[in-house]
Every structure is written in structure tokens, then in C-alpha cells.
Scaffold this active site. Structure first.
Site: not given
Ligand code: BGC
Ligand code: NOJ
Length: 812
Positions: A486
Site C-alpha cells: 500500500d
Molecule cells: C501502512 C500500510 C497500510 C496502509 C493502509 C500505511 O500507513 O504502512 O501497512 O496497508 O497504511 O492503511
Molecule cells: C497492511 C494492509 O492491510 C495490507 O493490505 C497491505 O498489503 C500491507 N499493509 C502492505 O502494505
């Protein structure tokens, strides 16, 4: 270095036993299996909600507080002026004995002080909308004890988000009713809500409080509420401000005597025309009925027994005996338990997820169900349909939906181009587990719009098409907002610290940003899709998709290989990411995982080189980091990934979720020793043994992220519980390491083990069959030589399914 220990596993009882309340971070558990849920820490902190931690929060909790973990269900015992709690907090009076046992959907906390023992069993009975708190007080001294007992819960005004911000309104809306030993919370019931909550105890009370400031005192804390310290309830009636529920009970205990008190935190919904029993008086009929079901020790003990039997049954479906307790306890107990929890909550509510920002993730929930589908397939089936219902006609989808409404979440929107593929991943796992192809014929809407229904199969098809229809200049998948990572925001370009990387307006005109992670994911899931099409006789569709698979494999070989590993992506301008040519982040784990799982270029040695590069550049003592070297500065073109300090989260943290991808790659390549050594590094029971203080978070479950080798404190864990790591660890160990893989027509057996592995047995319930499978590895890492089913040799590695009891012997 041996570190201080705060607890230990009790495998026989399937519990983790915490023996020191001052754990390095709250160590929590989850109560409830459907509908009514609670989070509970080892000092009884936490909160409850009905279905949705944002929209239907029942009790109030303060995240990120000082002290940490403030607010929960607290019992105060005033014993001749000494005031203490069985869970140590909030009074923190030193206890003579403390123990917290987190078990399967229950927690038991016991404290002893000055000859009195208080033991509380917390659980949510199956199919009930209530948390039971069974408090047992025992006088272990030689004198008569006169105790003053106060209970405590603080109500949340339902919407957890506005509860924390709209004070100009909230401080005037709070309403309660008190009837005998039950305190009812009915804020907003007079208008649009048709639900209320209550807190009951099954004994006469000698007083109560429902107004927080009256009970606590404006300048006091949970640690020294005025009413408790003085041993005098105020009988306060909340009007506005912050409503609470506290019972006051005077308890006399003879030496050796023990008394049970059943406290019940319940939730009720009434039909619109049955809301009131008199003007302004809520209809309590259903509350009375619920209370009557759980108002004696016998009834509660029976409900608890049913909960334990429920877990017995779930954990009997897959059971391994390797003789290594550290492996067996994770496979047989904790990994499966965590899978249920992540299935229930996706990424919504933990001690790192406030329950406000994130509902059920499209990609997350599809992955979670792979860890859960063998437990309760019918719930996985419903979940697949709920998820698919948030898809758009072009195959794109909402990134998240709210569990209460099941509607796509507009705040987040869509455009994460990996999302669609995961629907195939989840659905195929469901069909292989159950043999239920009928799910493909279910009529499922787009974006929940009535009238838009098509079959689930059609949803799978548009999912695949979404990838094919969104290819970039190298014929690799366009990344969109982001792929699984993400934080790799290649079309985002943000200089505004007040906008979220995930939701900023993306520049998509002219983008060349492509993802090798999606390429690998596509090949893996599209191969599954092809096999599924063949299975159900859609040969043309199978051929069409096979062409797309072949084309994608070509594109990866041509444009996705960096010499020693797979590239990670191309940026907006078409420049390489995750290449030896880059200054930082030369190699990323996601594309190594997915392209090795897809076995792209295995014949040319690409897979082996990629796996070797993971060992060389990504591996460290605590697992494999996400990228290496870490980014040391913010890169406008890359987005959030480069916003994190070195070694944390998506910037070179050990993102446990993606370690299993490489481990599966290792297994497919037959490299059992490497697979095992990667696996054991992030296996909680191995970490538990060595690093309780450093690791900080719960030692019985995986966390999302462990600080990587570039971090200030490598090995420190964060974001425990709600992570796709649970499902991936399960999928990896159950299907690829231990090698018991459900397939359409039976179970495929193909383990990949370290050469030190001894014989082991797996009990596997599969559809209407029960298999007892014994594996003789004979020092081999991979390769099944012979299988016998009930004494008869089997051709190949799939044992054909048939109902009944079977014995299987496997020689490697
Ligand atoms: C986090 C991710 C997460 C994303 C969406 C980011 O701040 O580092 O792990 O998937 O937010 O909520
Ligand atoms: C947490 C999110 O829930 C997941 O969807 C995502 O793939 C990982 N972070 C990596 O960014």
C-alpha cells in the site's frame, strides 16, 4: 542472550499464561466469534463492540494513552481500605499472585491479595450478544472478610469516531436507566437508534454509579475512583457527560468460602415499533430474556463448555504431531486461532488498529479466508460473496467495506490493481476445501446495486480481465494506487503532509508505473483460474487465459529480470525500481516471492538466483526485510514507502506477511532447509523462547512487522494480531512444508522439509473424510516416492477423496 520472560505456553490447556502483569506491551486476546466481540488485555483493558468497531462501539477505550491501555472492564476490591484489582491495573496495588491465561476465545485473570483470591473468566458465549464476566471471590485467609466490590465499564456513545471528537454534542446526549441490578445505556435510543446495551450482575446490589465524574472524581483517575476509595457508591444517575456502569456489592466471606458473581455486558436490538414499554422507558424484554439465559454459575459454566467444545472441533480438523512442541503448538493451536481472529476482523480492531479507520479489506479478507476456510467453510463462502459484491463491473473494486453495512468504503475508494486477483485466490481455496462448485453460480451484484447481479464466476472473469486490460508499456500490470504494498505509491506525488498517501488524487494520465508483484500474483492466480475453467468445462476461457499467462511470463522474463533477482516495478516515468542500478532499495521481497511462487523462468535458473538473493540481501536474524538497502530519504515519486525511517514498516521492516511468499518459493524449488530456516525465524514460538523483551508484542501470535536490520532496534515487533501473516503462515506450513494440500478431487501430498525432519503424522478432516497421514521423510527435503491409501498404492501425489476414515502412508 536470555531475556526476561513474562509468561509461557500451556499446550495442554491451549493457553498462554502470563505471570507478570508488566508485559513489555499489553498482551491481548479476542473474545467472541461472530457479531459480539471484545478485545481484552492481560490487565482486563480493552472494549466491546457489535459487528463493527467503528459504528457500533459498546464500551469506550482510549488508544495511545498514558498509561498505555487505559479503560476496560475493571473490578475494584476494597478490603478494609486496601483497594486492588485482580488484573493489577488500574490501581496497580502490588498483588501476592497474578496470572492471566489467554485461551481460545476466553481469558481468565486471577489476582490474590491479603488472603482473598479474585478470579475472572471472560468470554462471549456462542451465538450470544454478550460478554460474560464470571468473578469468583475466595477467602483463603483464616478471618472473615468484609469486601466492598465495585464493577466498572464506561459506555461509548456508539460511533467510536464521533465519540472522540464531537464533544459539544456528546456531553449532552448521554442517557441511562437503572432497574434492580441492571444498568442500561440508551444514548440516542430516543431518536434513530434501535439498540441499547446493559451491564448486569446476578445478585442484589447495595448501590451503583452511572455518572463517570461522580464516581471517579474530576481530578482522580481510574486508579483511584473516589467512590471506591471511600468505599461508598454515589448512586449517581447520568444525564449527559460520560455515562458509565458500576455496581456496588457488599460481600462477606467466611474463611475458605467462595462466591460467584456473573456480570453480563449485553447488547439488544428492538424493532422500530417495539422500542418503548412506556414513554421514555426502553423495552427491556429481550434484555431480561438474555439475562435469564446466563444468570447462574451452572448456565454460564455450560455456555463456557460449549465454547470449549466448539474450539475442540475446529482444532481437530488439522492436527500435526511432529514431536517438536514449538512447531506443533503453532500449527495446532495459535496459528489457527489467529487465522480465525483475522478472518473476523480483517484489519479493523486491534491495539494498533483503532477500529475506526479501516473496515474489511478486499485483498486482506480474501487472504484471511485461506487461513480459515477449513475451519468453517460456510462462513468463508458468505465472505466471498460479500467481498465480490463490492466489486465494480470492470473488475476493479472497493479497497475496503464496512462490516455493518457491507458497503464499499468511499473514503478509501478503489484503484489498487492487485485487489481483483485475490478474489480468485480466495474462491479457489474455498472450492478446493469443500468441493462446492455451486458457489460459482451464485448471483452476486456489482457495488451492491440490485439488478446488477451476475454469477460469481463472471466476477472471477472480470477480475482477471482487469489485469489484462490494464497493462503498461512493458506489457506488465499497471500498479494503480498501489499493489499489495500500500505504500508503493507511484502515481501519487504528494508534498502535502495532510493528505493520505492512499487516497490522494493520483496522476494516472500517461503513467508507466508497472508492478512485478502483480505480474507474479497474476500468473499464480491465473494458472489457478485456467485449471478451474478446465475443471468446469470452460475450455475456451481456459485457453484464452492461458495465453495471457504465457504473455505475462514472457513479459517478466524480458522486462522484469535484473540479473540476480526480479525487478520490483517501473515508476511513473518508466524507470526501474528494485534494480541493482538503483542507489537504494535495489531489491524487494514481494516480486521475489510472487515470481518464484509463479516459477517464472525456473528453467533458466531465475528462481534459484532470486531465492539466493533473498538470502544474501534480505535475510537477517529476525527474518527477511522488505527491501534492501532501506530508503534514507523521502522520494516524491515513490510515496509512503520512503516516508518511514529505515527498518520500519514498508521501508525495510521485516513485513512478516511476505516472508511466507519466499518460503513457498523455496518449497516449490524443493529447498527444504532454506524454507525451514526462514520459517522458524518468524515462528512466534521460536521468537518467544528468545526475545520476549525485545520483541515486545504478544509472543503467541505473529505481528505485521518486526523492525528490520536497518532499524534502531532490530527484532522489535509491532502491529500484532491483525495481519495477513496469520493466513500465509498457515498456508505455508500446512500445505507446503507439511505438504497436505486440498485439491479439487482429493488431497495432494507433497511436503518440503529440512533434512533433519523425522516422521510425523497429520490428522486431517477433509469434507466427509478423516485422514490419518504418516510421512516418512527419510532425510529427503522434497519428493514423494510412494503413497499408500488404506494399504493400496496410489498413482501420483493426490489421494482421491472418498468419505470415511482412511490411513495414508507416505515415503519420501
Ligand atoms: C501502512 C500500510 C497500510 C496502509 C493502509 C500505511 O500507513 O504502512 O501497512 O496497508 O497504511 O492503511
Ligand atoms: C497492511 C494492509 O492491510 C495490507 O493490505 C497491505 O498489503 C500491507 N499493509 C502492505 O502494505
Amino acid at each position: 542472550m536470555e531475556q526476561k520472560r513474562y509468561g509461557h505456553f500451556d499446550d495442554e490447556n491451549r493457553e498462554y499464561v502470563i505471570t507478570d502483569p508488566k508485559t513489555p506491551w499489553p498482551w491481548i486476546n479476542y473474545l467472541g466469534n461472530e457479531d459480539f466481540f471484545s478485545l481484552i488485555s492481560n490487565t482486563a483493558g480493552g472494549y466491546s463492540f457489535y459487528k463493527d468497531a467503528k459504528f457500533r462501539r459498546i464500551t469506550r477505550y482510549r488508544y495511545n494513552n498514558v498509561p498505555m491501555d487505559n479503560g476496560g472492564r475493571y473490578f475494584y476490591i476494597n478490603d478494609g481500605g486496601t483497594v486492588w484489582n485482580p488484573g493489577w491495573k488500574p490501581c496497580k496495588t502490588p498483588l501476592d499472585f497474578y496470572e492471566c491465561r489467554h485461551g481460545m476465545s476466553y481469558t481468565r485473570i486471577t489476582g490474590r491479595k491479603n488472603g482473598v483470591e479474585a478470579s475472572v473468566l471472560f468470554f462471549v458465549p456462542l451465538k450470544k450478544w454478550a460478554e460474560v464476566q464470571k468473578l469468583t471471590l475466595t477467602n483463603q485467609s483464616k478471618e472473615v472478610k468484609q469486601l466492598k466490590l465495585f464493577s466498572f465499564e464506561e459506555w461509548c456513545l456508539w460511533n467510536a469516531a464521533t465519540d472522540m471528537e464531537n464533544f459539544q454534542r456528546n456531553f449532552s446526549t448521554g442517557e441511562v436507566e437503572i432497574e434492580n441490578s441492571t444498568i442500561y445505556h440508551k444514548t440516542e435510543y430516543r431518536e434513530r437508534r434501535n439498540h441499547y446495551a446493559f451491564y448486569h450482575v446476578n445478585t442484589e446490589i447495595q448501590g451503583y454509579d452511572t455518572d463517570r465524574e461522580t464516581f471517579v472524581g474530576l481530578y482522580n483517575e481510574f486508579a483511584n475512583p473516589e467512590a471506591v476509595m471511600e468505599g461508598k457508591p454515589r448512586n449517581s444517575h447520568a444525564h449527559g457527560w460520560s455515562p458509565i456502569a458500576s455496581h456496588y456489592i457488599e460481600v462477606t466471606l467466611q474463611p475458605g468460602e467462595s462466591k460467584d458473581f456473573i456480570f453480563l455486558l449485553g447488547y439488544i436490538e428492538n424493532a422500530q415499533d417495539e422500542k418503548f414499554q412506556a414513554p421514555q422507558v426502553i423495552n427491556k424484554q429481550k434484555a431480561h430474556a438474555l439475562i435469564a439465559e446466563l444468570d447462574t454459575t451452572e448456565k454460564v459454566d455450560k455456555a463456557f463448555q460449549e465454547l470449549c467444545q466448539y474450539w475442540d472441533a475446529l482444532l481437530n480438523i488439522y492436527k500435526v504431531n511432529t514431536g517438536n512442541p514449538k512447531l506443533d503448538r503453532m500449527v495446532n493451536i495459535w496459528n489457527q486461532y489467529q487465522c480465525m481472529v483475522t478472518f473476523n476482523f480483517s484489519r479493523s480492531a486491534s491495539f494498533f488498529e483503532s477500529g475506526i479507520g479501516r473496515g474489511m479489506g478486499f485483498r486482506d479478507s480474501n487472504q484471511d479466508l485461506v487461513g480459515f476456510v477449513h475451519q468453517i467453510p460456510s462462513r468463508a463462502r458468505q465472505r466471498i460473496i460479500d467481498i465480490a459484491s463490492t466489486q465494480f463491473p470492470d473488475g476493479g473494486c472497493y479497497h475496503q467495506y464496512q462490516p455493518l453495512t457491507k458497503r464499499g468504503n468511499n473514503d478509501i475508494g478503489g484503484g489498487f490493481n492487485d485487489d481483483p486477483c485475490w478474489l480468485i485466490f480466495g474462491t479457489v481455496a474455498y472450492i478446493k476445501e469443500t468441493g462446492d462448485f455451486s458457489i460459482l453460480d451464485e448471483m452476486v451484484p456489482f457495488d451492491n446495486q440490485p439488478g446488477s447481479e451476475v454469477t460469481l464466476f463472471e466476477h472471477l472473469k472480470v477480475s482477471m480481465d482487469h489485469v489484462i486490460n490494464n497493462l503498461g508499456p512493458h506489457m506488465l500490470p499497471l500498479i494503480g494506487r498501489a499493489d499489495w504494498n500500500d505504500c508503493l505509491n507511484l502515481n501519487c506525488f504528494s508534498w502535502d503532509p495532510n493528505e493520505s498517501f492512499q487516497t490522494t488524487e493520483n496522476v494516472s494520465e500517461g503513467t508507466k508505473a508497472e508492478s512485478l508483484m502483480i505480474a507474479g500474483l497474476f500468473v499464480v492466480t491465473a494458472k489457478d483460474y485456467v485449471a478451474l475453467c478446465q475443471k468446469i468445462g470452460k475450455t475456451e476461457e481456459a485457453a484464452r487465459m492461458q495465453q495471457a499467462v504465457d504473455a505475462m511470463i514472457d513479459a517478466v522474463k524480458k522486462h522484469g529480470w535484473d540479473g540476480e533477482w526480479y525487478l520490483r516495478a517501473y515508476d511513473f516515468y518508466g524507470r526501474k525500481i528494485g534494480s541493482n542500478e538503483c542507489d537504494e532499495a535495489k531489491i524487494f521481497i514481494e516480486s521475489q516471492g510472487w515470481c518464484t511462487m509463479a516459477e517464472i523462468g525456473a528453467e533458466d535458473g531465475m528462481v534459484a538466483k532470486s531465492l539466493d538473493s533473498c538470502k544474501k540481501y534480505l535475510e537477517c536474524e529476525h527474518g527477511m526485510v522488505l527491501n534492501n538497502p532501506a530508503f534514507t530519504k523521502y522520494i516524491y515519486e515513490y510515496g509512503e514507502i520512503s516516508s518511514y525511517p529505515e527498518g520500519y514498516k514498508e521501508n525495510a521492516g521485516i513485513f512478516c506477511h511476505n516472508n511466507p511468499w519466499v518460503i513457498i518459493g523455496e518449497c516449490l524449488a524443493g529447498r527444504g532447509n532454506d524454507a525451514w530456516s526462514h520459517y522458524a525465524k518468524i515462528l512466534p514460538s521460536y521468537v518467544e523462547e528468545k526475545y520476549q523483551t525485545l520483541h515486545k508484542v504478544e509472543p503467541y501470535v505473529n505481528c505485521q512487522m518486526v523492525a528490520g536490520k536497518d532499524a534502531f532496534r532490530p527484532g522489535e515487533g509491532k502491529n500484532s494480531w491483525l495481519t495477513g501473516t496469520a493466513a500465509w503462515m498457515w498456508y505455508t506450513v500446512s500445505e507446503f512444508i507439511l505438504g497436505i494440500k486440498p485439491d479439487y478431487d482429493g488431497i495432494r501430498i507433497d511436503p518440503c522439509l529440512p533434512e533433519t525432519a523425522g516422521d510425523y503424522t497429520v490428522q486431517r478432516k477433509f469434507r466427509d473424510a478423516q485422514y490419518e497421514i504418516t510421512i516418512h521423510p527419510n532425510g529427503q527435503q522434497k519428493g514423494v516416492k510412494q503413497i499408500t491409501l488404506d494399504g493400496q498404492p496410489v498413482q501420483g501425489t493426490v489421494i482421491p477423496y472418498s468419505a470415511g476414515k482412511h490411513t495414508v502412508e507416505v515415503t519420501m
